[in-house]
Design an enzyme around this catalytic site. Structure first.
Site, PDB file in Angstrom:
ATOM      1  N   HIS A   9       0.845  -1.191   0.000  1.00 45.57           N
ATOM      2  CA  HIS A   9       0.000   0.000   0.000  1.00 45.57           C
ATOM      3  C   HIS A   9       0.884   1.246   0.000  1.00 45.57           C
ATOM      4  O   HIS A   9       2.097   1.186  -0.234  1.00 45.57           O
ATOM      5  CB  HIS A   9      -0.967  -0.027   1.179  1.00 45.57           C
ATOM      6  CG  HIS A   9      -0.313  -0.226   2.503  1.00 45.57           C
ATOM      7  ND1 HIS A   9       0.274   0.798   3.201  1.00 45.57           N
ATOM      8  CD2 HIS A   9      -0.141  -1.335   3.271  1.00 45.57           C
ATOM      9  CE1 HIS A   9       0.763   0.344   4.338  1.00 45.57           C
ATOM     10  NE2 HIS A   9       0.532  -0.951   4.399  1.00 45.57           N
ATOM     11  N   GLU A  35      19.418  -1.055  28.157  1.00 50.13           N
ATOM     12  CA  GLU A  35      18.822  -1.983  27.199  1.00 50.13           C
ATOM     13  C   GLU A  35      19.817  -3.027  26.725  1.00 50.13           C
ATOM     14  O   GLU A  35      19.470  -3.904  25.926  1.00 50.13           O
ATOM     15  CB  GLU A  35      18.226  -1.218  26.011  1.00 50.13           C
ATOM     16  CG  GLU A  35      19.140  -0.168  25.421  1.00 50.13           C
ATOM     17  CD  GLU A  35      18.416   0.760  24.449  1.00 50.13           C
ATOM     18  OE1 GLU A  35      17.352   0.382  23.925  1.00 50.13           O
ATOM     19  OE2 GLU A  35      18.930   1.872  24.216  1.00 50.13           O
ATOM     20  N   CYS A  80      10.360   2.397  30.126  1.00 51.38           N
ATOM     21  CA  CYS A  80       9.674   2.925  28.941  1.00 51.38           C
ATOM     22  C   CYS A  80       9.392   1.853  27.893  1.00 51.38           C
ATOM     23  O   CYS A  80       9.143   2.176  26.739  1.00 51.38           O
ATOM     24  CB  CYS A  80      10.480   4.061  28.316  1.00 51.38           C
ATOM     25  SG  CYS A  80      12.111   3.586  27.712  1.00 51.38           S
ATOM     26  N   HIS A  91     -30.624  -4.611  40.907  1.00 49.23           N
ATOM     27  CA  HIS A  91     -29.543  -5.545  41.205  1.00 49.23           C
ATOM     28  C   HIS A  91     -29.493  -6.655  40.161  1.00 49.23           C
ATOM     29  O   HIS A  91     -30.447  -6.871  39.411  1.00 49.23           O
ATOM     30  CB  HIS A  91     -29.711  -6.157  42.606  1.00 49.23           C
ATOM     31  CG  HIS A  91     -31.026  -6.851  42.790  1.00 49.23           C
ATOM     32  ND1 HIS A  91     -32.197  -6.169  43.073  1.00 49.23           N
ATOM     33  CD2 HIS A  91     -31.366  -8.165  42.718  1.00 49.23           C
ATOM     34  CE1 HIS A  91     -33.197  -7.030  43.176  1.00 49.23           C
ATOM     35  NE2 HIS A  91     -32.724  -8.235  42.964  1.00 49.23           N
ATOM     36  N   HIS A 104      -8.176   7.289   4.508  1.00 43.68           N
ATOM     37  CA  HIS A 104      -7.436   8.352   5.180  1.00 43.68           C
ATOM     38  C   HIS A 104      -8.361   9.328   5.875  1.00 43.68           C
ATOM     39  O   HIS A 104      -7.965   9.971   6.852  1.00 43.68           O
ATOM     40  CB  HIS A 104      -6.544   9.075   4.169  1.00 43.68           C
ATOM     41  CG  HIS A 104      -5.267   8.351   3.903  1.00 43.68           C
ATOM     42  ND1 HIS A 104      -4.494   8.553   2.783  1.00 43.68           N
ATOM     43  CD2 HIS A 104      -4.607   7.402   4.631  1.00 43.68           C
ATOM     44  CE1 HIS A 104      -3.421   7.774   2.826  1.00 43.68           C
ATOM     45  NE2 HIS A 104      -3.476   7.070   3.929  1.00 43.68           N
ATOM     46  N   ARG A 125      15.495  11.532  23.881  1.00 41.94           N
ATOM     47  CA  ARG A 125      16.483  10.510  23.579  1.00 41.94           C
ATOM     48  C   ARG A 125      17.299  10.940  22.367  1.00 41.94           C
ATOM     49  O   ARG A 125      16.741  11.305  21.329  1.00 41.94           O
ATOM     50  CB  ARG A 125      15.814   9.161  23.301  1.00 41.94           C
ATOM     51  CG  ARG A 125      16.821   8.036  23.037  1.00 41.94           C
ATOM     52  CD  ARG A 125      16.147   6.675  22.950  1.00 41.94           C
ATOM     53  NE  ARG A 125      15.328   6.533  21.766  1.00 41.94           N
ATOM     54  CZ  ARG A 125      14.562   5.462  21.509  1.00 41.94           C
ATOM     55  NH1 ARG A 125      14.515   4.477  22.388  1.00 41.94           N
ATOM     56  NH2 ARG A 125      13.841   5.399  20.413  1.00 41.94           N
TER      57      ARG A 125
END
Length: 841
Positions: A19, A544, A615, A750, A306, A445
């Protein structure tokens, strides 16, 4: 000499086929080379120019189709290598998850309380959630085809000049949209449209049509329709719906050629409105938003359109329905419900009121305590921050309650372009995010590319195992100018806003010291230039790579914080590719050895006064929250949409119990054993029968339907039901059989239901008494809802009988009617009503 030719065969691995986004990735890479590059579809024999998105789309590449990649020319081998690497390693990241939706009207589920009020409605297919209320506005898009057909051809030169001028005008408008656009999804769609406008296959066909004697407008119509015929032959819905994007571009070019504008279609309403149309282009949606658009009802639209993507990102409810048979009148007030799939019309005052209350209940749930610090039971603060990649994601993160950003993925600013962003562009981008959250921190980062995130303009040589190769901080020495610009931009932002620097992929002390030296050098550089920055900016690293977990005693000497990147840490620790289906049984963050590693990291960091955030994917899973709290994590950073769920889970935990849980988990031998203990923890975790949040005072309900709906909604908000509509149905099954009015102005609806996840009692005190069913026992102003799990028969009846006895006492009724705070009512219920039923779970 015959040009060098190279080939590579592969099967399409994307379930949606090639696509627009993967096609654009192929085009972008192919365009870097002078070689002729083509893709051939083994199923249908079509051959596509790899430097044209439209040509690739027209070849209708489907999942598992055999594809032949051919390159020829001076740099054909280099082109083949780059595209082979793209296909093998990067295309999967371009896959877009499909949103599953029910067929139109196939499973319409309205709350029983609403059905009781007998609304007039049209069943619809929900594609974007939300409740929208406004006047019906029918948009009937005029066709330019008749005008274009009447044009008279002048000359090839003149028609090409007309076309070029129109294309340049549309391009200018798209560029202006891109410059101002801060919504990531809309930005991406506008970039796709710009790519389609400049597509070389499209341009060649247009010019060939003009050369054949068609006017510029007629050429656009002709080529537009050719692409429509090609794309709509595809069996893939995603590819068929890309026709809308081509149609949109063609319409904008035609508008310019014929001297018409989108605004000439029809003046937009001044007040809140809902647009009803046969179909809609992305550019038309942007135009509609210049007025107070509330929602969209379309005759034709697919879930991958879209327009749907844009509506969801903008928070605009959207449904698809057969509008011709509905009897909706222009200008009448209508309501669309984007969760259930319904268009309400011919509204009675009762339905108007019910749906306005429903919209209000949704808003209250979305905004509940979003900006407060999440706290565990003994008031231990745990910060909940957002992971984001673009600056336009910041507003949504704030709405969800993010207390700053725990991870800003700067690499996304560097991807899908021909050259790196300069210092000024980065400064503006980072400053925009930091300003959105000020004074909360934004953790930026530094560049993390390589592996699965390739920058074509860096020309990093292919590697056999890029995830273990030349990536992230390991690139900084070679690309020092690139990193220098980024760090300068971040430091400049620190002069105005609260930002932090986080470095990825640190594996040893030497890498950390090298980065600190680089940072200090750049700080001195800014000092010499007289540029302001925060000298005390906090700097941390991502854990990591397992090796750094065993060097924290040295690293933490000059490290302000660490962040656990559990996704990569787990795959490196277990030597297990997280993308491998065959190794999925190994890639498990509940592996006891991995949990022991996490505890070591947290304990070592805390021993040296360094805070720990997390994270990775682990932070987004509600069932893992007790583990993170038991480990002692200080901050959790996650996707914005998950923040409310994680915040609620954090607030319900007792830290002491979580620590005990982690101790038990670490004593297990296998991940299966860990899961078993964790499941038992959740099953055994006591939830009180009631909660302060289940006490509603001064409710403005006018009938039994509104009262029951509000009580069920509150149970749902409190996380006590699997399916609120099904639970409400179970409550009404009892209401249908016999009256639940106790007398003395009290009613006790109830049920026992499999939809109940925690036995619950909710209390609602009305602003004014209402009738309760057809009973002659008078009106009701206090309602107690009792919802029990399916197997809790004995406890269910005990609670009801206990309540009936308490209601007989005047002092109990008086207290429930006069106490002015939910806390006081909650305490009263716990003391008087539940004192002997504490074992009901």
């Amino acid at each position: 000499m015959t040009p060098m030719s190279c080939q590579y065969r592969f099967a399409i691995s994307l379930q949606q086929g090639l696509h627009a986004r993967p096609a654009e990735a192929i085009r972008s890479t192919a365009s870097l080379f002078s070689a002729d590059i083509h893709l051939s579809n083994g199923r249908n024999g079509r051959r596509a120019d790899a430097k044209s998105v439209l040509s690739i789309l027209s070849a209708d590449f489907r999942w598992l189709d055999e594809c032949l990649l051919e390159t020829s020319g001076a740099d054909s081998q280099e082109a083949l290598d780059a595209l082979t690497k793209l296909v093998q390693e990067d295309l999967a990241a371009r896959e877009e998850p499909l949103v599953e939706t029910e067929p139109q009207g196939s499973s319409l589920r309205l709350p029983r309380s609403l059905r009781n009020l007998k609304p007039d409605f049209i069943a619809a297919r929900p594609l974007a959630e939300g409740v929208a209320i406004g006047r019906a506005f029918f948009l009937r898009t005029p066709s330019f085809d008749d005008l274009a057909s009447q044009e008279v051809f002048t000359s090839t030169r003149n028609e090409k000049e007309r076309l070029d001028k129109a294309m340049e005008c549309v391009k200018g408008k798209l560029l202006a949209h891109l410059e101002l656009q801060e919504n990531a999804e809309i930005f991406s769609i506008m970039k796709t449209h710009l790519s389609l406008l400049e597509d070389r296959d499209w341009l060649v066909h247009l010019r060939d049509a003009i050369a054949s004697g068609y006017t510029a407008s007629q050429a656009v119509m002709r080529i537009r329709d050719q692409y429509k015929e090609l794309l709509q032959q595809s069996t893939t819905a995603y590819l068929r719906e890309r026709w809308i994007d081509i149609h949109d571009i063609a319409e904008q070019v035609l508008e310019n050629l014929l001297g018409r504008t989108i605004a000439s279609k029809r003046p937009l309403p001044e007040g809140p409105f809902i647009c009803l149309a046969e179909s809609l282009n992305p550019s038309e949606l942007l135009w509609l938003r210049s007025a107070p658009l509330q929602g969209l009802c379309l005759q034709e639209c697919g879930p991958t359109s879209h327009v749907v993507v844009m509506a969801r990102s903008l928070g605009i409810p959207l449904v698809v329905a057969d509008l011709a048979s509905g009897g909706i009148r222009e200008g009448e007030e209508i309501i669309i419900e984007g969760r259930w799939g319904a268009i309400f019309h011919s509204l009675s005052p009762v339905i108007q009121r019910y749906m306005r209350r429903e919209a209000s209940l949704i808003r209250s749930q979305q905004t509940q305590e979003l900006c407060s610090t999440a706290r565990t039971h003994p008031q231990v603060p745990v910060m909940i921050r957002a992971n984001i990649g673009f600056r336009d994601e910041a507003p949504a993160a704030r709405i969800q309650g993010a207390q700053g950003v725990g991870l800003l993925r700067t690499e996304l600013l560097f991807l899908n372009r021909d050259q790196a962003p300069d210092e000024e562009e980065q400064y503006r981008d980072y400053a925009a995010v930091a300003a959105s959250f000020h004074p909360e921190p934004v953790t930026i980062r530094t560049l993390d590319v390589g592996g699965d995130k390739e920058l074509s303009y860096l020309k990093i040589p292919p590697e056999a195992n890029p995830f273990l190769g030349y990536r992230a901080v390991r690139l900084y020495d070679e690309y020092s100018t690139l990193i220098r610009h980024q760090i300068r931009a971040i430091l400049r932002v620190s002069a105005q806003f609260h930002v932090r620097i986080m470095v990825p992929m640190i594996s040893c002390l030497e890498e950390w010291l090298s980065f600190r030296a680089r940072l200090e050098s750049i700080m001195q550089e800014l000092d010499q230039e007289g540029i302001a920055f925060d000298r005390s900016i906090r700097v941390g690293l991502m854990v990591e790579i397992p090796s750094i977990a065993f060097a924290l005693d040295k690293v933490c000497v000059n490290c302000d914080f660490i962040s656990l990147g559990t996704n990569d840490l787990l795959q490196y620790f277990l030597a297990c590719d997280r993308q491998s289906e065959k190794l999925a049984y190994l890639y498990d963050d509940l592996h006891p050895s991995f949990l022991r590693l996490l505890r070591k990291v947290v304990q070592d960091a805390h021993a040296r006064g360094v805070r720990v955030s997390l994270c990775g994917e682990m932070g987004q899973q509600v069932d893992k929250v007790p583990i993170l709290l038991g480990l002692g994590v200080d901050e959790i950073s996650l996707s914005s949409q998950k923040i409310p769920d994680i915040r609620m889970a954090v607030e319900r935990q007792d830290p002491a119990s979580c620590v005990q849980l982690v101790d038990r988990l670490l004593a297990q031998g296998t991940a299966h054993d860990v899961k078993t203990v964790l499941e038992c923890f959740w099953e055994d975790q006591a939830r009180d029968l009631t909660d302060v949040d289940l006490v509603i005072l001064g409710a403005d309900c006018e009938n039994r339907e509104e009262a029951i709906r509000e009580l069920v909604h509150r149970l749902d908000r409190n996380g006590r039901t699997r399916d609120s509509i099904a639970l409400e149905e179970d409550i009404w099954l009892r209401e249908d059989v016999y009256a639940t009015q106790l007398g003395y102005g009290f009613a006790v609806p109830h049920c026992k239901s499999r939809q109940v996840t925690a036995n619950s009692i909710a209390f609602l005190r009305l602003k004014a008494p209402i009738a309760w069913g057809e009973s002659s026992a008078g009106t009701v102003d206090c309602i107690v809802l009792i919802a029990m799990k399916e197997g809790a028969t004995q406890q269910h009846m005990k609670v009801i009988s206990n309540l009936a006895r308490k209601v007989m006492r005047e002092e109990f009724r008086h207290a429930l009617r006069t106490e002015n705070s939910p806390q006081a009512i909650h305490a009263l219920l716990c003391q008087d009503l539940l004192a002997h039923e504490s074992g009901v779970q």
